[in-house]
Every structure is written in structure tokens, then in C-alpha cells.
Scaffold this motif. Structure first.
Motif, PDB file in Angstrom:
ATOM      1  N   ARG A 132       0.715  -1.155   0.095  1.00 50.18           N
ATOM      2  CA  ARG A 132       0.080   0.245   0.190  1.00 50.18           C
ATOM      3  C   ARG A 132       0.681   1.094   0.092  1.00 50.18           C
ATOM      4  O   ARG A 132       0.753   2.088  -0.854  1.00 50.18           O
ATOM      5  N   GLU A 133       1.850   1.379   0.845  1.00 48.23           N
ATOM      6  CA  GLU A 133       2.967   2.462   1.026  1.00 48.23           C
ATOM      7  C   GLU A 133       3.356   2.340  -0.593  1.00 48.23           C
ATOM      8  O   GLU A 133       3.813   3.758  -0.886  1.00 48.23           O
ATOM      9  N   ALA A 134       3.723   1.417  -0.762  1.00 52.77           N
ATOM     10  CA  ALA A 134       4.486   1.520  -2.296  1.00 52.77           C
ATOM     11  C   ALA A 134       3.943   2.098  -3.343  1.00 52.77           C
ATOM     12  O   ALA A 134       4.592   2.921  -4.746  1.00 52.77           O
ATOM     13  N   ALA A 135       2.809   2.266  -3.487  1.00 64.33           N
ATOM     14  CA  ALA A 135       1.693   2.811  -3.898  1.00 64.33           C
ATOM     15  C   ALA A 135       1.185   3.955  -3.853  1.00 64.33           C
ATOM     16  O   ALA A 135       0.383   4.091  -5.032  1.00 64.33           O
ATOM     17  N   ARG A 136       0.920   3.980  -2.991  1.00 66.73           N
ATOM     18  CA  ARG A 136       0.980   5.830  -2.726  1.00 66.73           C
ATOM     19  C   ARG A 136       1.731   6.468  -2.860  1.00 66.73           C
ATOM     20  O   ARG A 136       1.715   7.644  -4.088  1.00 66.73           O
ATOM     21  N   GLN A 137       3.234   6.252  -3.708  1.00 67.20           N
ATOM     22  CA  GLN A 137       4.335   7.262  -3.852  1.00 67.20           C
ATOM     23  C   GLN A 137       4.369   6.523  -5.552  1.00 67.20           C
ATOM     24  O   GLN A 137       3.976   7.155  -6.314  1.00 67.20           O
ATOM     25  N   PHE A 138       3.748   5.318  -6.059  1.00 65.43           N
ATOM     26  CA  PHE A 138       3.180   5.479  -7.374  1.00 65.43           C
ATOM     27  C   PHE A 138       2.510   6.451  -7.462  1.00 65.43           C
ATOM     28  O   PHE A 138       3.005   7.230  -8.573  1.00 65.43           O
ATOM     29  N   VAL A 139       1.750   6.431  -6.980  1.00 65.43           N
ATOM     30  CA  VAL A 139       0.290   7.309  -7.319  1.00 65.43           C
ATOM     31  C   VAL A 139       0.562   8.872  -7.128  1.00 65.43           C
ATOM     32  O   VAL A 139       0.777   9.313  -9.128  1.00 65.43           O
TER      33      VAL A 139
ATOM     34  N   TYR B 234       7.972   0.047  -9.062  1.00 63.92           N
ATOM     35  CA  TYR B 234       7.362   0.951  -8.941  1.00 63.92           C
ATOM     36  C   TYR B 234       7.677   2.322  -9.890  1.00 63.92           C
ATOM     37  O   TYR B 234       6.897   3.257 -10.266  1.00 63.92           O
ATOM     38  N   ASP B 235       8.693   2.430  -9.706  1.00 59.59           N
ATOM     39  CA  ASP B 235       9.726   3.603 -10.077  1.00 59.59           C
ATOM     40  C   ASP B 235       9.682   3.066 -11.919  1.00 59.59           C
ATOM     41  O   ASP B 235       9.327   4.472 -12.395  1.00 59.59           O
ATOM     42  N   ASP B 236      10.113   2.108 -12.258  1.00 60.21           N
ATOM     43  CA  ASP B 236      10.647   1.511 -12.727  1.00 60.21           C
ATOM     44  C   ASP B 236       9.420   1.721 -14.155  1.00 60.21           C
ATOM     45  O   ASP B 236       9.282   2.307 -14.767  1.00 60.21           O
TER      46      ASP B 236
END
Length: 313
Positions: free
Chosen positions: A112-119, A270-272
Motif C-alpha cells: 500500500r505504501e509503495a502504491a501511494r508513492q507510485f500514485v 513501481y519507479d520503473d
């Protein structure tokens, strides 16, 4: 790099002749000077020169000719260009297996935290939507340029039993269809994260074929490890990540496939993905860079000549 007008490269022939002539004349000058045994006379005939530096202006001038000719040939290269508009659907697995602690503190919290940063990292002009799925899939947030609803929906997510990967893809495709494109086609992309196999709803194969038929790539992330377990009524149940199904989905739908076994790996994934969906590759002419390089070399040739060969009155 490719050239649109390679015929201009024929101009390199006279450039090569100039280079050969310069070398031959330099060698003849040296041989002529060596004939004189009188050192005083030799110094007058062939005065001391700045060594190897005397060749730099000529080399810079020849280099200018070469890069300018290549520029005339209209070189092109693939360039990453930011997309003006796009629709991104994030499909997020909230199945019970996401409570596994093989990724500390647990898969769900880190994902969820990784998705937040992706968004938050996507361009503001992009439409972004969220689909959550466990035993069934639903559109949590329809595509919008407002990031706040998506971030708030991520915070409200909770886990439940079942994994409906195929339904998540179909729900994402349906949400993409509802986007107002103003009669202008807008590229769309689905980014799906899951840690398990499809257990309910339509099959992954059907979903992949439907996405491919609509021209919507599906990029998948297989998240977790083979050692993952969850506790159900006092019993430990293995929940290993199922990569093959997600790989097949991505390959069939024309997207990318990633694996992440830790929070750091997931963030890198997610960054990629953000870099790839935010840009498109275009082939553009880059002749202006060669012209600029030619002008720089011409300036260096002129500066070298004035510095090492000028004579004060």
C-alpha cells in the motif's frame, strides 16, 4: 542512430582527402628540414613549433567537417518524450494472503505504501483509477486527475478472502471505457499487483485476451516470496507467490512482468513502471546536436590557431 539522407555522407570523401593531404605535407616538411646540417639555419627554416599541439587546430577543423556532414545526413535517434495524456488503472490485491509477514511488517502494508508513492509520482495530467480485488473486484475510484480520492481509497482498503485477478482486469477495462477522451484516443495501461493465483471469477486467460483485443497493456507485479504463510483459526497456511500466471497475463496483454520479494524491490518496480508509462518513445531528428558540435570544434580550431601560431608585430 539512423540517417534519413545518407547520400550526404559522400561529402566525407573530400574531407578524407584533406586529412591525407595534411598528413603528407607534414611528413614532407619534416623530411625537408632534416636535410640541413647547420642548426642555426635549420632553426630559421623550421623554427621551433608547439610540438603535437600544432596539429590540434587542424584536427578540430577536420572534426567539424565530419560532424557537419553527418548533420546534413539527418541523423535520428529514439527519444523518450513525456506523454501528454494517459489513463492508468492500478489494480490492487487485497486478498487475505496479503497479510503474510514474509515481507516485513506484512505484504499489505508495504504494498500500500509503495502504491501511494507510485500514485504521487505520476504526472498530474494523467487520469488515474483504482481497482481493488479479493474474491471479487470493484472500482474503488474511477479514473480522475485528482490524486486525493485514490490516496484516500488506498487508506481504506482491507483484506478479504479470495483472489479474482481476471475480474480485476475486466473491471479496469470497463473503467477505462468510461473516460471522456474528447474524441481523441488516449493511451491506457493497467498496473496489477498480486501475490496469489486466480481463485474466482473469469479466468486470467480470458482477461488477458480481452485486454490485448482492446490494445490495453497489463503490467503485472508478482509480490511476495515462496515462504509466505498466513494464520487462519490457529493454523498456518502457505501462501506462496504465483508468478507464472501473472507472467502469462502480462505477456499476452503486451505489458511487462516484474517480481518483488521485498519493500525495496517493490518500490523499484513501481519507479520503473512509472517511468515507462509516463513516457513514449519517438524517433526524432538530432541534426542540431551535430551542428552545435561542429560550431564548437570550429571555435576550438580558431582559438588554437590564434594561441599557438599568431605572431606579434
Amino acid at each position: 542512430m539512423t540517417l534519413l539522407s545518407p547520400v550526404w555522407l559522400l561529402l566525407l570523401v573530400p574531407v578524407a582527402l584533406i586529412a591525407v593531404t595534411y598528413v603528407v605535407m607534414s611528413l614532407r616538411r619534416s623530411a625537408y628540414a632534416v636535410r640541413f646540417s647547420n642548426l642555426d639555419l635549420l632553426d630559421k627554416v623550421a623554427p621551433r613549433r608547439p610540438g603535437w599541439r600544432r596539429h590540434l587546430p587542424a584536427a578540430a577543423l577536420l572534426g567539424m567537417f565530419v560532424v557537419m556532414v553527418v548533420g546534413f545526413a539527418r541523423p535520428t535517434a529514439e527519444v523518450q518524450v513525456p506523454r501528454e495524456r494517459a489513463t492508468i488503472m492500478v489494480a490492487f490485491d487485497v486478498s487475505a494472503s496479503m497479510d503474510a509477514t514474509d515481507v516485513a511488517p506484512d505484504r499489505f502494508t508495504v504494498a500500500r505504501e509503495a502504491a501511494r508513492q507510485f500514485v504521487q509520482g505520476l504526472p498530474e495530467r494523467f487520469n488515474l483509477g483504482l481497482v481493488s480485488f479479493s474474491g471479487q473486484a470493484s472500482v474503488a475510484v474511477p479514473p480522475t486527475t485528482d490524486r486525493r480520492p485514490v490516496l484516500d481509497a488506498l487508506e481504506r482498503l482491507t483484506t478479504a478472502s479470495g483472489t479474482a485477478i481476471g475480474e480485476a482486469v475486466f473491471q479496469s477495462l470497463q473503467a477505462i471505457e468510461q473516460v471522456d477522451t474528447q474524441d481523441e484516443p488516449v493511451p491506457a495501461h493497467i498496473v496489477l499487483l498480486s501475490d496469489g493465483a486466480n481463485t474466482s471469477g473469469r479466468t486470467v486467460t480470458d482477461a488477458a485476451q480481452e485486454a490485448a483485443s482492446r490494445g490495453v497493456p497489463v503490467t503485472t507485479i508478482a509480490y511476495g516470496t515462496q515462504e509466505g504463510v498466513i494464520e487462519v483459526q490457529g493454523r498456518e497456511i502457505p501462501v506462496p507467490v504465483d508468478g507464472p500466471a501473472l507472467r502469462t497475463l502480462a505477456e499476452t496483454a503486451g505489458g511487462g512482468f516484474y517480481e518483488a520479494a521485498s519493500g525495496g524491490e517493490l518500490q523499484a518496480v513501481y519507479d520503473d513502471i512509472g517511468s515507462s508509462v509516463g513516457y513514449r518513445t519517438e524517433r526524432q531528428e538530432i541534426w542540431m546536436w551535430f551542428v552545435a558540435a561542429g560550431l564548437v570544434l570550429a571555435a576550438l580550431a580558431a582559438a588554437g590557431s590564434m594561441l599557438w601560431f599568431s605572431r606579434l608585430p
